[in-house]
Motif scaffolding. Structure first.
Motif, PDB file in Angstrom:
ATOM      1  N   HIS A 167      -5.217  -3.135  -9.080  1.00 34.24           N
ATOM      2  CA  HIS A 167      -6.675  -2.393  -8.638  1.00 34.24           C
ATOM      3  C   HIS A 167      -7.405  -3.130  -7.467  1.00 34.24           C
ATOM      4  O   HIS A 167      -7.635  -4.423  -7.810  1.00 34.24           O
ATOM      5  CB  HIS A 167      -7.629  -1.848  -9.913  1.00 34.24           C
ATOM      6  CG  HIS A 167      -8.327  -1.066  -9.648  1.00 34.24           C
ATOM      7  ND1 HIS A 167      -9.592  -1.288  -8.874  1.00 34.24           N
ATOM      8  CD2 HIS A 167      -8.512   0.379 -10.311  1.00 34.24           C
ATOM      9  CE1 HIS A 167     -10.467   0.210  -8.957  1.00 34.24           C
ATOM     10  NE2 HIS A 167      -9.668   1.005  -9.510  1.00 34.24           N
ATOM     11  N   TYR A 189      -9.616  -1.689  -5.393  1.00 31.21           N
ATOM     12  CA  TYR A 189     -10.814  -0.872  -4.593  1.00 31.21           C
ATOM     13  C   TYR A 189     -12.064  -1.437  -4.491  1.00 31.21           C
ATOM     14  O   TYR A 189     -12.491  -2.055  -5.485  1.00 31.21           O
ATOM     15  CB  TYR A 189     -10.971   0.713  -5.318  1.00 31.21           C
ATOM     16  CG  TYR A 189     -11.677   1.553  -4.396  1.00 31.21           C
ATOM     17  CD1 TYR A 189     -11.204   2.078  -3.200  1.00 31.21           C
ATOM     18  CD2 TYR A 189     -12.874   1.862  -4.574  1.00 31.21           C
ATOM     19  CE1 TYR A 189     -11.891   3.119  -2.567  1.00 31.21           C
ATOM     20  CE2 TYR A 189     -13.557   2.652  -4.120  1.00 31.21           C
ATOM     21  CZ  TYR A 189     -13.135   3.351  -2.712  1.00 31.21           C
ATOM     22  OH  TYR A 189     -13.897   4.294  -2.006  1.00 31.21           O
ATOM     23  N   LYS A 190     -12.731  -1.426  -3.256  1.00 35.32           N
ATOM     24  CA  LYS A 190     -14.003  -2.108  -3.083  1.00 35.32           C
ATOM     25  C   LYS A 190     -15.082  -1.655  -4.146  1.00 35.32           C
ATOM     26  O   LYS A 190     -15.134  -0.474  -4.195  1.00 35.32           O
ATOM     27  CB  LYS A 190     -14.350  -1.671  -1.629  1.00 35.32           C
ATOM     28  CG  LYS A 190     -15.600  -2.712  -1.261  1.00 35.32           C
ATOM     29  CD  LYS A 190     -16.150  -2.703   0.190  1.00 35.32           C
ATOM     30  CE  LYS A 190     -17.437  -3.322   0.483  1.00 35.32           C
ATOM     31  NZ  LYS A 190     -17.636  -3.038   2.028  1.00 35.32           N
ATOM     32  N   ASN A 206     -11.652  -5.000  -9.368  1.00 33.34           N
ATOM     33  CA  ASN A 206     -10.527  -5.335  -8.822  1.00 33.34           C
ATOM     34  C   ASN A 206      -9.834  -6.386  -9.554  1.00 33.34           C
ATOM     35  O   ASN A 206     -10.475  -7.113 -10.334  1.00 33.34           O
ATOM     36  CB  ASN A 206     -11.020  -5.944  -7.437  1.00 33.34           C
ATOM     37  CG  ASN A 206     -11.567  -4.714  -6.430  1.00 33.34           C
ATOM     38  OD1 ASN A 206     -11.073  -3.820  -6.707  1.00 33.34           O
ATOM     39  ND2 ASN A 206     -12.246  -5.394  -5.638  1.00 33.34           N
ATOM     40  N   ASP A 236       0.795  -1.228   0.033  1.00 30.45           N
ATOM     41  CA  ASP A 236      -0.153   0.155   0.103  1.00 30.45           C
ATOM     42  C   ASP A 236       0.900   1.167   0.016  1.00 30.45           C
ATOM     43  O   ASP A 236       1.267   1.784   1.122  1.00 30.45           O
ATOM     44  CB  ASP A 236      -0.921   0.136   1.196  1.00 30.45           C
ATOM     45  CG  ASP A 236      -1.846   1.174   1.233  1.00 30.45           C
ATOM     46  OD1 ASP A 236      -1.913   1.667   0.055  1.00 30.45           O
ATOM     47  OD2 ASP A 236      -2.610   1.389   2.274  1.00 30.45           O
ATOM     48  N   GLU A 251     -15.272  -1.838  -7.222  1.00 31.45           N
ATOM     49  CA  GLU A 251     -14.703  -1.559  -8.764  1.00 31.45           C
ATOM     50  C   GLU A 251     -14.287  -2.769  -9.232  1.00 31.45           C
ATOM     51  O   GLU A 251     -14.340  -3.839  -8.928  1.00 31.45           O
ATOM     52  CB  GLU A 251     -13.727  -0.425  -8.691  1.00 31.45           C
ATOM     53  CG  GLU A 251     -13.885   0.903  -7.933  1.00 31.45           C
ATOM     54  CD  GLU A 251     -14.849   1.624  -8.887  1.00 31.45           C
ATOM     55  OE1 GLU A 251     -14.720   1.395 -10.004  1.00 31.45           O
ATOM     56  OE2 GLU A 251     -15.506   2.359  -8.402  1.00 31.45           O
ATOM     57  N   TYR A 297      -6.702   3.513  -4.598  1.00 29.92           N
ATOM     58  CA  TYR A 297      -7.423   2.411  -5.321  1.00 29.92           C
ATOM     59  C   TYR A 297      -6.731   1.162  -6.002  1.00 29.92           C
ATOM     60  O   TYR A 297      -7.327   0.400  -6.564  1.00 29.92           O
ATOM     61  CB  TYR A 297      -8.381   2.965  -6.619  1.00 29.92           C
ATOM     62  CG  TYR A 297      -9.415   3.893  -6.145  1.00 29.92           C
ATOM     63  CD1 TYR A 297     -10.782   3.615  -6.778  1.00 29.92           C
ATOM     64  CD2 TYR A 297      -9.518   5.006  -5.358  1.00 29.92           C
ATOM     65  CE1 TYR A 297     -11.861   4.416  -6.559  1.00 29.92           C
ATOM     66  CE2 TYR A 297     -10.346   5.796  -5.238  1.00 29.92           C
ATOM     67  CZ  TYR A 297     -11.779   5.310  -5.696  1.00 29.92           C
ATOM     68  OH  TYR A 297     -12.897   6.292  -5.538  1.00 29.92           O
ATOM     69  N   TYR A 298      -5.276   1.216  -5.249  1.00 27.80           N
ATOM     70  CA  TYR A 298      -4.739   0.150  -6.013  1.00 27.80           C
ATOM     71  C   TYR A 298      -3.550  -0.157  -4.979  1.00 27.80           C
ATOM     72  O   TYR A 298      -3.427   0.452  -4.038  1.00 27.80           O
ATOM     73  CB  TYR A 298      -3.928   0.441  -7.191  1.00 27.80           C
ATOM     74  CG  TYR A 298      -3.115   1.798  -7.110  1.00 27.80           C
ATOM     75  CD1 TYR A 298      -1.678   1.782  -6.743  1.00 27.80           C
ATOM     76  CD2 TYR A 298      -3.434   2.987  -7.334  1.00 27.80           C
ATOM     77  CE1 TYR A 298      -0.777   2.840  -6.685  1.00 27.80           C
ATOM     78  CE2 TYR A 298      -2.730   4.079  -7.329  1.00 27.80           C
ATOM     79  CZ  TYR A 298      -1.386   3.958  -6.830  1.00 27.80           C
ATOM     80  OH  TYR A 298      -0.518   5.237  -6.693  1.00 27.80           O
TER      81      TYR A 298
END
Length: 277
Positions: free
Chosen positions: A121, A123-124, A128, A110, A126, A161-162
């Motif tokens: 990617h 992010y919840k 992924n 992170d 989206e 987001y990633y």
């Protein structure tokens, strides 16, 4: 049944992670009560159940506050319509930050991506699991190769987001490259019938031809002239007398410069191998 890695601390399972678009992820086996949506593995099944030790399920309902079991629809069978699995039958599979992509292990870190980083990617809610290389980094996010999500085209990820994918198992990667080298060498020698002497003659001829071209075009003279003038200036700084070994330095310097240019033109990459390889 999932692939399992044994180590001194815990048993690691490699499973497909649907939340990451089907990418394989490492899970650690932990002896505790499961929660809804967690993965579990059967380690000591009760008699007369329809599943087997080693089977992996996702918990659909959690009754640990009231009863001694969880339920998974996939585990349902005759006599066990709700797919009940008792707590003493399973271990929880906790997801780690390590994923497997194209045979390589990566740790999901992170942090903000930089140019050249590989990112995923996560992010919840989206898309992924999309993996891309960072082409440009900015204040708000990173630019990547375009991808399509529900009919719309996107060309970047917002920060947060990633995750950055940091490659692991460098020794293993080196070993794989070494195996490829050995396979290529066997192909050259055994299948194509090309010997080491043949390869040396090919390189020698190519170098000779390139030196001849450089000489005819005047490049060789310019290289020698520039380097020799520089060495002469350096040599006469010592009280007007050439330094000891001047002739040898000129010879070696010109040889090195010519070699560099030939290697660049011929795209030759020479690496020293350890003795015995």
């Amino acid at each position: 049944m999932a692939e399992i890695i044994e180590n001194s601390n815990a048993k690691v399972h490699i499973l497909v992670d649907e939340k990451l678009g089907g990418i394989k992820r490492e899970y650690v086996e932990v002896d505790r009560k499961a929660e809804v949506d967690e993965k579990i593995v059967i380690v000591e099944k009760n008699d007369f159940e329809g599943y087997e030790n080693g089977d992996v399920f996702t918990v659909d309902r959690d009754f640990h506050s009231e009863m001694d079991f969880v339920e998974s629809d996939v585990a349902a069978s005759h006599g066990n319509d709700n797919g009940a699995i008792y707590h003493d039958e399973y271990h929880v599979l906790e997801p780690t930050d390590i994923v497997h992509i194209n045979g390589q292990r990566y740790e999901m870190v992170d942090r903000e991506g930089e140019v050249g980083d590989k990112v995923i990617h996560v992010y919840k809610g989206e898309s992924n699991g999309i993996v891309r290389d960072v082409r440009k980094a900015g204040d708000d996010g990173v630019d990547v190769d375009t991808y399509e999500d529900e009919g719309e085209l996107y060309s970047g990820f917002y920060h947060g987001y990633y995750c950055v994918l940091v490659p692991l198992d460098k020794e293993k990667t080196f070993e794989n490259k070494h195996n490829v080298y050995k396979e290529l060498k066997n192909l050259i020698h055994n299948e194509l019938g090309i010997s080491r002497q043949d390869i040396q003659e090919m390189i020698s001829n190519a170098v000779s031809n390139e030196v001849q071209k450089m000489s005819e075009s005047g490049k060789l003279d310019r290289i020698a002239e520039e380097k020799i003038e520089s060495l002469i200036e350096e040599g006469f700084r010592n009280g007007g007398r050439l330094l000891h070994g001047f002739k040898e330095r000129v010879t070696q310097t010109v040889s090195d410069e010519v070699g560099k240019r030939i290697a660049n033109v011929l795209n030759i990459n020479v690496e020293l191998k350890e003795e015995g390889n």
